[in-house]
Write a protein that holds these residues in place. Structure first.
Motif, short mmCIF file in Angstrom:
data_model
loop_
_atom_site.label_atom_id
_atom_site.label_comp_id
_atom_site.label_asym_id
_atom_site.label_seq_id
_atom_site.Cartn_x
_atom_site.Cartn_y
_atom_site.Cartn_z
N ASP A 1 -7.94 -6.98 3.54
CA ASP A 1 -8.07 -5.53 3.49
C ASP A 1 -6.87 -4.84 4.13
N VAL B 1 -4.90 -2.04 2.33
CA VAL B 1 -5.72 -0.85 2.16
C VAL B 1 -5.84 -0.10 3.49
N ILE C 1 -2.47 1.65 4.29
CA ILE C 1 -2.27 2.85 3.47
C ILE C 1 -3.18 3.98 3.95
N ALA C 2 -4.43 3.66 4.24
CA ALA C 2 -5.36 4.69 4.70
C ALA C 2 -4.92 5.28 6.03
N ILE D 1 -8.07 6.90 0.39
CA ILE D 1 -8.47 5.63 -0.20
C ILE D 1 -9.67 5.09 0.56
N LYS D 2 -10.67 4.63 -0.15
CA LYS D 2 -11.89 4.07 0.44
C LYS D 2 -12.49 4.99 1.51
N TYR E 1 -15.34 3.57 3.74
CA TYR E 1 -15.09 2.50 4.70
C TYR E 1 -15.29 3.07 6.09
#
Length: 98
Positions: A29, A32, A35-36, A48-49, A52
């Motif tokens: 992960d 991701v 980036i988040a 993104i997500k 989460y």
């Protein structure tokens, strides 16, 4: 010795699973999450997500800010990675000692 045995067993299982030999998915992960965290630093919230656990994103954004300050504004992905690993290891140590 017992803890070393557990560590070696866990490492072997993880490495064996990465090769696709176990019936679970080990895709990381980390891209991701990285980036988040950058999105939080840029806009204040993750794109993104968004479902989460959001506190983890904010923690990573804070880690990136601290790494930037420590590196004099010259931090790159490898510095974020190493600093994040150090924070994770320290957190795990604190949770283990507790």
């Amino acid at each position: 010795m017992f803890m070393v045995g557990i560590l070696l067993t866990a490492s072997f299982t993880y490495l064996y699973g990465i090769r696709g030999n176990l019936p679970y998915h080990l895709d990381p992960d980390e891209p991701v999450l990285y980036i988040a965290a950058l999105e939080i630093r840029a806009s204040g919230f993750p794109q993104i997500k968004p479902t989460y656990p959001p506190l983890r994103f904010y923690e990573l954004a804070l880690e990136q800010i601290i790494a930037d300050v420590a590196a004099g504004g010259e931090a790159n992905h490898s510095i974020y990675f190493l600093y994040g690993r150090a924070v994770s290891a320290f957190t795990a140590l604190l949770l283990t000692v507790r």
